[in-house]
Every structure is written in C-alpha cells, then in structure tokens.
Design a protein around this motif. Structure first.
Motif, short mmCIF file in Angstrom:
data_model
loop_
_atom_site.label_atom_id
_atom_site.label_comp_id
_atom_site.label_asym_id
_atom_site.label_seq_id
_atom_site.Cartn_x
_atom_site.Cartn_y
_atom_site.Cartn_z
N GLY A 395 69.89 25.67 41.62
CA GLY A 395 68.72 26.54 41.62
C GLY A 395 68.58 27.30 40.31
N TRP A 396 69.70 27.79 39.79
CA TRP A 396 69.66 28.56 38.54
C TRP A 396 69.10 27.72 37.39
N VAL A 397 69.60 26.50 37.24
CA VAL A 397 69.13 25.69 36.10
C VAL A 397 67.68 25.27 36.30
N SER A 398 67.27 25.06 37.55
CA SER A 398 65.88 24.71 37.82
C SER A 398 64.96 25.89 37.48
N GLN A 399 65.37 27.08 37.88
CA GLN A 399 64.59 28.27 37.58
C GLN A 399 64.59 28.56 36.07
N TRP A 400 65.73 28.32 35.43
CA TRP A 400 65.82 28.52 33.98
C TRP A 400 64.89 27.57 33.24
N LYS A 401 64.90 26.28 33.62
CA LYS A 401 64.01 25.30 32.98
C LYS A 401 62.55 25.69 33.17
N GLU A 402 62.20 26.08 34.39
CA GLU A 402 60.82 26.47 34.66
C GLU A 402 60.41 27.66 33.81
N MET A 403 61.31 28.63 33.67
CA MET A 403 61.03 29.82 32.88
C MET A 403 60.83 29.48 31.40
N ILE A 404 61.72 28.62 30.87
CA ILE A 404 61.62 28.24 29.46
C ILE A 404 60.33 27.45 29.19
N GLU A 405 59.92 26.64 30.14
CA GLU A 405 58.76 25.77 29.96
C GLU A 405 57.44 26.45 30.29
N ASP A 406 57.49 27.72 30.70
CA ASP A 406 56.27 28.47 31.01
C ASP A 406 55.66 28.99 29.71
N PRO A 407 54.47 28.52 29.31
CA PRO A 407 53.88 28.96 28.04
C PRO A 407 53.55 30.45 28.03
N ALA A 408 53.44 31.07 29.20
CA ALA A 408 53.14 32.50 29.26
C ALA A 408 54.41 33.35 29.28
N GLY A 409 55.57 32.69 29.19
CA GLY A 409 56.83 33.42 29.26
C GLY A 409 57.03 34.35 28.08
N ARG A 410 57.70 35.45 28.32
CA ARG A 410 58.02 36.41 27.26
C ARG A 410 59.32 37.11 27.62
N ILE A 411 59.93 37.77 26.67
CA ILE A 411 61.20 38.46 26.93
C ILE A 411 60.99 39.56 27.96
N THR A 412 61.92 39.65 28.88
CA THR A 412 61.85 40.67 29.93
C THR A 412 62.21 42.03 29.35
N ARG A 413 61.33 43.00 29.55
CA ARG A 413 61.56 44.35 29.02
C ARG A 413 61.00 45.38 30.01
N PRO A 414 61.77 45.72 31.06
CA PRO A 414 61.29 46.70 32.03
C PRO A 414 61.16 48.09 31.39
N ARG A 415 60.44 48.97 32.06
CA ARG A 415 60.34 50.37 31.63
C ARG A 415 61.13 51.25 32.59
N GLN A 416 61.10 52.54 32.36
CA GLN A 416 61.88 53.46 33.16
C GLN A 416 61.11 54.74 33.44
N LEU A 417 61.57 55.47 34.44
CA LEU A 417 61.10 56.83 34.70
C LEU A 417 62.18 57.77 34.17
N TYR A 418 61.93 58.36 33.00
CA TYR A 418 62.95 59.18 32.35
C TYR A 418 63.03 60.54 33.03
N VAL A 419 64.25 60.94 33.42
CA VAL A 419 64.46 62.23 34.09
C VAL A 419 65.53 63.06 33.38
#
Length: 433
Positions: A395-419
């Motif tokens: 499953g991991w390699v299948s999901q990884w391949k799909e993610m790499i081959e997605d033309p809309a893919g971009r680096i994951t960069r979540p935000r935060q609620l700073y307290v």
C-alpha cells in the motif's frame, strides 16, 4: 473531479466571505476546497489529527466506515481475500487493474528475482544487538537500501519508480525474516524463487539449514490472507507519513522507512499485540466476567482490545474473513485446547452476546483474529508489527507512486495555531540576575 458549476459552501470571517467549492469524488462525502481560505479570509482551518481533512486525491482505496465497506480499486476486500492472492492484490494496488495470466506470471517472476538482498547487507545485522527489536532492524535496514540500489532512484522516471516499488515489496519480507532469525540466533535462510510470496516468507522464518521445512498449505493460505487484508487502508498515519516524506522528493526507501517508523507506534500498528497481552492479563475463562465488568466501568482504564474500530462504526469487513481463517489454522494445528486460544474463543462468544458491546457495535476486528493466527503459527509478538509492515509496504509504495505521479502534487507544509509568547525584548545575561 470538480465541476465549477457544482455546489459551494459559503464561509464568513471578519466581515469577509468566500465560496468554497464542494469537490465530489466518485464515492464518499463532498469535500470543501479550502485552498483559498488564507488568501480570501486571512485565516487557516484548525483540524488536529487531520481527522476531518482530505490531504490528497486517490484512486487506490475507499472506506465507508458506517457501512463496513473496504474497496481496493473498486473491488470489495471480501472478493479479493477469497479469490485473489496477495501478489495479485499487490499488482492491483500498484497498477489499478487485476493482472491477466501473462501479466501475473511476469510480475511474479520479476518479484521473485528481487527477493534476494545484496550480500553486504548481511553486515548490517551484526551491528545490532541480539535483543534489538525486529522493527528497529527493519526500519534501519530499509532506510539503507538506497546505498545499495542506486539505479531506480530517479523518481522523475516511471521506470525507476516501478523498479523501486517492486524491489521494496520483494525485499522487505527478506529483511523482516532475517531480523527474526538474527534475534533468535539462527542462520539466515535465503529466499526461494520457486515458492509463492507467503510460502517463501514462512520458509525464511521457520526453515533451518539441514532440516527440510515443508510449508503447510493451510498456514500459507492464512499468511497470504493476513498480508492481503493489511495491504492498504487509505490515508492512515503511516501512509500519510509516506506521502508527506515523499512530497519532499526523498528516495522511496527513505519514504517507506518513515512509514515503518510511524507504524511502530502502539496506537497504530500494535493493536494485535495489545489484544494478545489483554488475553494474557485475563488469564482464564473464569476471569472473563470480572474483566468485562471492568471494561464497562466508566471509572476504569481497562479497555477491550481487538474489538471495535476507529474507522468502522459497524463491523470490520476484514474480521469475518480472518475469523474463519483463524478457526481453520487452530483446527489444522490441533490447538483447540491451547489455553490462550481457548480463552480468546470464549471471550469472543461472551462479548458478542453481551448487549452492552453489541449495542455499541464493538465486534471483534481484524487485529483480534490476526494476533491469534500469528500466535498459532508460532510467530512471537515482537514480530507482529513487522508482519504488518511486510503487508503494508504494498500500500505504501502504491500510495507513494500515485503521489509522485500527481501533477498537482506539492510539498506538504501544514500550518499551526501559535499559542506561545508574543514578541519580547532580549535581556542580556548580566541583567537577568
């Protein structure tokens, strides 16, 4: 996926508003597209654990927890588990379609050639203590594979992605079996290209030099089903980890190693081990009533492990399949009188007839039965999560391949609620007293 004329959700904040398009998948609920929320409203969404957030699009696995549905590429898990092999399912997850006979034979032959490890990798094991947890060995060794297999690392090339995916699926079982052999001080058993995936894995686990080990077909089928039923499970913690690391462009071996590390967490991959530990704590059939009373006590911290599921609110579709497989294995091995397995069967009977658990839909899940099967096969609890990783690598390699081959893919960069603290003036050490 998205029709500009589709429905929208209206969001308001600080006097401003925006229209969030509702994205429609082929199955499942609509998803509000919040990608413009910062630009239009100047705010972020807050969703700890990402339990209400879709982080990607995917065509691989669909889960409807309320209905107890699990589909791989549209095929119900029940149909795959009863009619397909783990290798067939691996092909399906990787390529989107069940293989034809020539495709399956070619895929199986190719996978067989990739089972062997570079001989220098043997030296890695000598660097671990004998009492090292097999997951530590698996995680470290998989991460180091990129040092031995330089071809296949150009993830911009489809051929390289495919080569790395096949290598990982084939080699992780060998590393896992060798980690077990190392922990018990026995010689490594090399993979056998004439055996099926599950037969070969059992052979590497239990064979010894000079002692012919015959793989029992009933046990091989049970192992194959366990692996198949754990092959993929949508965007769980470890899969999300693989996608997150992969979004940076990291090599596939590093990505899968990260997934193994995430799976190692007891809240994720250790549920079947926890279920066995629970049975051992109950001790005997006579201890079941008092144990279940503790579970029902709101002031008690005692939990019924291996029952219910965070995603499946009705029943786990994988559990019924493994229930039958569990009974087959116990009967084949003549373990009907094994105290722990007998205790498990009694707990299963009592809990599934108790209105308290039935009304809450707390039925035995896949972890309850997989732990019992692995225990019956003679696999120690320290290897349970390793077995999970062997299966989930597909499953991991299948999901990884799909993610790499997605033309809309971009680096994951979540935000935060700073307290934390607001801006402060620096005070020199001499003035801090």
């Amino acid at each position: 996926m998205h029709d500009p004329k589709s429905e929208t959700a209206t969001l308001h904040a600080g006097g401003a508003s925006m229209q969030a398009p509702l994205l429609k998948g082929t199955m499942g609920p609509d998803v509000a597209d919040l990608r413009g929320i910062q630009q239009n409203l100047g705010i972020f969404s807050f969703d700890p654990g990402l339990t209400g957030t879709a982080t990607c699009t995917s065509k691989i696995t669909f889960i409807d927890g309320d209905a107890g549905t699990l589909l791989h590429r549209g095929y119900p898990i029940e149909d795959l588990a009863l009619n397909a092999s783990f290798t067939e399912t691996a092909y399906l997850l990787l390529y989107g379609e069940l293989p034809t006979t020539p495709q399956y034979q070619a895929f199986q032959a190719d996978m067989n050639t990739h089972r062997l490890l570079n001989e220098q990798i043997r030296n890695f094991f000598n660097g671990f203590r004998r009492d090292a947890h097999p997951m530590a060995i698996l995680c470290g060794t998989v991460g180091a594979l990129s040092a031995f297999y330089h071809d296949g690392l150009d993830i911009s090339q489809a051929e390289d992605r495919d080569l790395s995916a096949r290598r990982l699926i084939a080699k992780v079982p060998t590393i896992a079996a060798w980690a077990y052999k190392y922990s018990i001080g026995e010689p490594f058993i090399y993979p056998d290209e004439e055996m099926s995936f599950s037969e070969n894995f059992l052979h590497m686990l239990f064979a010894r030099p000079g002692n012919h080990y015959r793989v029992n077909p009933v046990l091989a089928r049970a192992m194959d089903r366990i692996l198949l039923l754990h092959a993929d499970h949508e965007q769980n913690a470890s899969t999300t980890t693989v996608r997150l690391v992969g979004s940076t462009g990291a090599n596939p071996y590093a990505c899968i190693s990260a997934g193994i590390a995430a799976l190692w967490g007891p809240a994720h991959g250790g549920a079947n081990e926890a279920a066995l530990n629970m049975l051992q704590s109950i001790g005997t059939r006579e201890g079941i009533p008092s144990f279940l009373e503790q579970v029902k006590d709101k002031n008690s911290s005692v939990r019924l492990m291996g029952f219910g599921h965070r995603v499946y609110k009705n029943f786990d579709p994988r559990a019924k399949i493994l229930q039958a497989t569990c009974h087959e294995v116990i009967s084949e091995l003549g373990l009907e009188r094994d105290p722990l397995l007998d205790l498990a069967k009694e707990l299963e009977r009592v809990a599934t007839e108790d209105d308290y658990f039935v009304s809450r839909k707390l039925y035995p899940n896949v972890d309850f039965y997989s732990g019992l099967i692995l225990k019956a096969l003679g696999i120690p609890t320290s290897m349970f999560t390793v077995l999970f990783a062997v299966a989930r690598t597909v499953g991991w390699v299948s999901q990884w391949k799909e993610m790499i081959e997605d033309p809309a893919g971009r680096i994951t960069r979540p935000r935060q609620l700073y307290v934390g603290e607001t801006k402060r003036e620096f005070v020199s050490m001499s003035d801090r007293g």
